[in-house]
Design a protein around this motif. Sequence first.
Motif, PDB file in Angstrom:
ATOM      1  N   PHE A 504       0.829  -1.209   0.000  1.00 44.76           N
ATOM      2  CA  PHE A 504       0.000   0.000   0.000  1.00 44.76           C
ATOM      3  C   PHE A 504       0.867   1.264   0.000  1.00 44.76           C
ATOM      4  N   THR A 505       1.901   1.285   0.852  1.00 40.11           N
ATOM      5  CA  THR A 505       2.719   2.496   0.939  1.00 40.11           C
ATOM      6  C   THR A 505       3.546   2.712  -0.322  1.00 40.11           C
ATOM      7  N   SER A 506       4.024   1.633  -0.937  1.00 40.24           N
ATOM      8  CA  SER A 506       4.829   1.799  -2.153  1.00 40.24           C
ATOM      9  C   SER A 506       4.000   2.342  -3.300  1.00 40.24           C
ATOM     10  N   VAL A 507       2.770   1.874  -3.443  1.00 40.48           N
ATOM     11  CA  VAL A 507       1.891   2.414  -4.480  1.00 40.48           C
ATOM     12  C   VAL A 507       1.575   3.874  -4.190  1.00 40.48           C
ATOM     13  N   PHE A 508       1.334   4.189  -2.918  1.00 43.29           N
ATOM     14  CA  PHE A 508       1.008   5.560  -2.538  1.00 43.29           C
ATOM     15  C   PHE A 508       2.171   6.505  -2.829  1.00 43.29           C
ATOM     16  N   THR A 509       3.382   6.089  -2.438  1.00 49.09           N
ATOM     17  CA  THR A 509       4.534   6.982  -2.619  1.00 49.09           C
ATOM     18  C   THR A 509       5.047   6.982  -4.052  1.00 49.09           C
ATOM     19  N   ALA A 510       5.188   5.793  -4.657  1.00 43.45           N
ATOM     20  CA  ALA A 510       5.801   5.704  -5.982  1.00 43.45           C
ATOM     21  C   ALA A 510       4.886   6.222  -7.083  1.00 43.45           C
ATOM     22  N   VAL A 511       3.588   6.108  -6.909  1.00 44.27           N
ATOM     23  CA  VAL A 511       2.647   6.531  -7.947  1.00 44.27           C
ATOM     24  C   VAL A 511       2.021   7.887  -7.609  1.00 44.27           C
ATOM     25  N   THR A 512       1.369   7.986  -6.456  1.00 45.97           N
ATOM     26  CA  THR A 512       0.599   9.190  -6.135  1.00 45.97           C
ATOM     27  C   THR A 512       1.488  10.377  -5.784  1.00 45.97           C
ATOM     28  N   LEU A 513       2.429  10.181  -4.833  1.00 45.58           N
ATOM     29  CA  LEU A 513       3.267  11.306  -4.414  1.00 45.58           C
ATOM     30  C   LEU A 513       4.168  11.805  -5.537  1.00 45.58           C
ATOM     31  N   THR A 514       4.834  10.877  -6.238  1.00 45.53           N
ATOM     32  CA  THR A 514       5.729  11.323  -7.318  1.00 45.53           C
ATOM     33  C   THR A 514       4.943  12.016  -8.427  1.00 45.53           C
ATOM     34  N   ARG A 515       3.733  11.561  -8.689  1.00 48.53           N
ATOM     35  CA  ARG A 515       2.914  12.220  -9.715  1.00 48.53           C
ATOM     36  C   ARG A 515       2.573  13.647  -9.291  1.00 48.53           C
ATOM     37  N   MET A 516       2.290  13.830  -7.988  1.00 50.22           N
ATOM     38  CA  MET A 516       2.003  15.179  -7.491  1.00 50.22           C
ATOM     39  C   MET A 516       3.234  16.074  -7.620  1.00 50.22           C
ATOM     40  N   TRP A 517       4.407  15.545  -7.299  1.00 49.22           N
ATOM     41  CA  TRP A 517       5.633  16.334  -7.416  1.00 49.22           C
ATOM     42  C   TRP A 517       5.944  16.675  -8.875  1.00 49.22           C
ATOM     43  N   VAL A 518       5.816  15.680  -9.752  1.00 50.39           N
ATOM     44  CA  VAL A 518       6.090  15.911 -11.174  1.00 50.39           C
ATOM     45  C   VAL A 518       5.109  16.932 -11.746  1.00 50.39           C
ATOM     46  N   ALA A 519       3.832  16.816 -11.361  1.00 53.55           N
ATOM     47  CA  ALA A 519       2.830  17.765 -11.860  1.00 53.55           C
ATOM     48  C   ALA A 519       3.152  19.185 -11.405  1.00 53.55           C
ATOM     49  N   GLY A 520       3.594  19.345 -10.159  1.00 50.00           N
ATOM     50  CA  GLY A 520       3.961  20.670  -9.674  1.00 50.00           C
ATOM     51  C   GLY A 520       5.170  21.234 -10.406  1.00 50.00           C
ATOM     52  N   TRP A 521       6.147  20.377 -10.703  1.00 45.75           N
ATOM     53  CA  TRP A 521       7.334  20.835 -11.428  1.00 45.75           C
ATOM     54  C   TRP A 521       6.992  21.232 -12.860  1.00 45.75           C
ATOM     55  N   LEU A 522       6.164  20.438 -13.531  1.00 42.78           N
ATOM     56  CA  LEU A 522       5.771  20.754 -14.903  1.00 42.78           C
ATOM     57  C   LEU A 522       5.011  22.075 -14.959  1.00 42.78           C
ATOM     58  N   ARG A 523       4.132  22.266 -13.981  1.00 43.80           N
ATOM     59  CA  ARG A 523       3.342  23.497 -13.993  1.00 43.80           C
ATOM     60  C   ARG A 523       4.229  24.719 -13.738  1.00 43.80           C
ATOM     61  N   LYS A 524       5.258  24.547 -12.933  1.00 41.66           N
ATOM     62  CA  LYS A 524       6.123  25.673 -12.584  1.00 41.66           C
ATOM     63  C   LYS A 524       7.224  25.916 -13.620  1.00 41.66           C
ATOM     64  N   ALA A 525       7.894  24.865 -14.049  1.00 48.62           N
ATOM     65  CA  ALA A 525       9.050  25.026 -14.947  1.00 48.62           C
ATOM     66  C   ALA A 525       8.663  25.016 -16.415  1.00 48.62           C
ATOM     67  N   ARG A 526       7.591  24.310 -16.784  1.00 47.14           N
ATOM     68  CA  ARG A 526       7.150  24.158 -18.166  1.00 47.14           C
ATOM     69  C   ARG A 526       8.328  23.795 -19.089  1.00 47.14           C
ATOM     70  N   PRO A 527       8.969  22.655 -18.835  1.00 52.16           N
ATOM     71  CA  PRO A 527      10.136  22.267 -19.640  1.00 52.16           C
ATOM     72  C   PRO A 527       9.742  21.880 -21.059  1.00 52.16           C
ATOM     73  N   SER A 528      10.656  22.096 -21.973  1.00 54.62           N
ATOM     74  CA  SER A 528      10.396  21.716 -23.370  1.00 54.62           C
ATOM     75  C   SER A 528      10.824  20.290 -23.660  1.00 54.62           C
ATOM     76  N   ASP A 529      11.597  19.691 -22.751  1.00 56.51           N
ATOM     77  CA  ASP A 529      12.029  18.303 -22.936  1.00 56.51           C
ATOM     78  C   ASP A 529      12.308  17.681 -21.565  1.00 56.51           C
ATOM     79  N   LEU A 530      12.415  16.366 -21.566  1.00 55.18           N
ATOM     80  CA  LEU A 530      12.673  15.637 -20.318  1.00 55.18           C
ATOM     81  C   LEU A 530      14.028  14.966 -20.403  1.00 55.18           C
ATOM     82  N   ASN A 531      14.782  15.047 -19.336  1.00 59.66           N
ATOM     83  CA  ASN A 531      16.101  14.432 -19.289  1.00 59.66           C
ATOM     84  C   ASN A 531      15.979  12.966 -18.858  1.00 59.66           C
ATOM     85  N   LEU A 532      15.409  12.104 -19.652  1.00 63.50           N
ATOM     86  CA  LEU A 532      15.208  10.698 -19.307  1.00 63.50           C
ATOM     87  C   LEU A 532      16.030   9.801 -20.233  1.00 63.50           C
TER      88      LEU A 532
END
Length: 532
Positions: A504-532
């Motif tokens: 339960f905690t791994s799904v919560f942290t790996a999926v939900t929390l990271t998605r919230m962090w990524v969404a906040g970064w995208l909204r703030k930085a608006r990058p044109s590409d991803l360093n993946l």
Amino acid sequence: MLDFPTWKKTWLWLITAVAILAALPSLVSMTSAKWPEALPDPTVNLGLDLAGGSHILLEAEPSQVAAQRLENLEEAVRTALRQAEPRIRIGDVSTADGRLTFMVEDMGEVDRAREILLPLVNGNGLVREWDLSMVDETRFVLVPTERGLEQAVTDSMDSATEVVRKRIDSLGTREPTIIRQGDTRIVVQVPGLQDPDALKELLGQTARLEFKLVDQTALPSDVAAGVAPPGSEIVPFADTTAQAGTSLAVRRLGGIRGDNLVGAQQTFDPQTNEPVVSITFDQQGGARFANLTRENVNKPFAIILDGKVLSAPNINEPILGGSASISGGFTTETANNLAISLRSGALPVDLAVIEERTVGPDLGADSIRSGLLAMTIGSVAVIVLMIVTYGRFGIYATAALVINVLMILGIMAALNTTLTLPGIAGFVLTIGAAVDANVLINERIREERKRGRRVVAAVETGYKEASRAIYDANVTNFIAGVLLFLFGSGPIRGFAVVLVIGLFTSVFTAVTLTRMWVAGWLRKARPSDLNL
């Protein structure tokens, strides 16, 4: 899918903060610092393999259950027929060969006796406990059924397990493991208890208390030879008494058992200042005890514990208060242990220690160090790999990993669960599962970018599509964890607990929390590409 309103962010951070705060007392306990006494302190209990302690395997003898049932049936039959109006007289009573037989003196009362006995034979109505038959028109024969005996053994073992649990809890130990093993065995593991002798003495005492009238018609020579008059039995005196080595003839039926006790405390005799055990009956037991003493003034009665006579005082006057005291050459410690046993209830069957072992605290501490070292090395290696491979997304995965471990620890502390060495293995496995979820997400985002999707669309699609595989995998692991918990025992259950919580905690942290962090970064930085 990347939309996180303020209320949702607040709710997710609140869940995370509460779980992490619950983990703090356990983290502080691993250091030399002290947790403030004014604050709640939920901590994870360490199992036998980590904290050290005692392991004891107890075994019961099912034949005792059969013998006790037969005695109870005889007394119930005699009471039911004696209280019938008019009274039904019986004779030639026998309990040989594990069955109860008796004759009704008046042939005309046979049918009425059968009607009175049917409720006793049928028991609770779910399982027929006795087979009733007739021989020679007036002789009743009651034979225990196989299913009835099996149910009685099961009930006795369940009751014995609960009595053992109450006795161990009275010692002030935390999180003992007490489980049934097979049909007639009980496993007892007490973390932190290095000397099992006191535990064995406490658990080995059946604490079956009885008050029976002394048979004054018995000749001393017959008693010494072990011969009792009809309707009586020979009971030896306890080794702690002045009469040790001698015996006493007591009435087999018609006494009072300690089933109706509601209290037992170690006190001191006001006249001799010797340790005694003061007992208190409930209303029903007090009434029966009052009747016994009222009807037998100036007669001796024996106080019997586990088949040994502690004392045989004379009834000088009726005892009407529902209280009494038991003396028998006790020390303060033995009187206190007896009081604990009586308060916990009598064991319905004797338990013998057939296996015992002690795990030292040094071995447990070494296991903790080895487990933490393995988890630390694995975690560092995973963190470095994630950051090098996925950059910013690897940092998010690392933060989620740390929070995941803290949340597992906090939830285990809040649920008062026990951490075992296999539980530490479950921690390590959970770390791998949590990182695996982030790998799936990041690789899917990378694929979507190669297909030409824009940054936001690639991230959204990557989380959405990868989440399906993550959920499917975790549901499968959850089913396996539940089955391990239901059908496993001891360390296997410890592993299953950490595994299920970690899912339960791994799904919560790996999926939900990271998605919230990524969404906040995208909204703030608006990058044109991803360093993946």
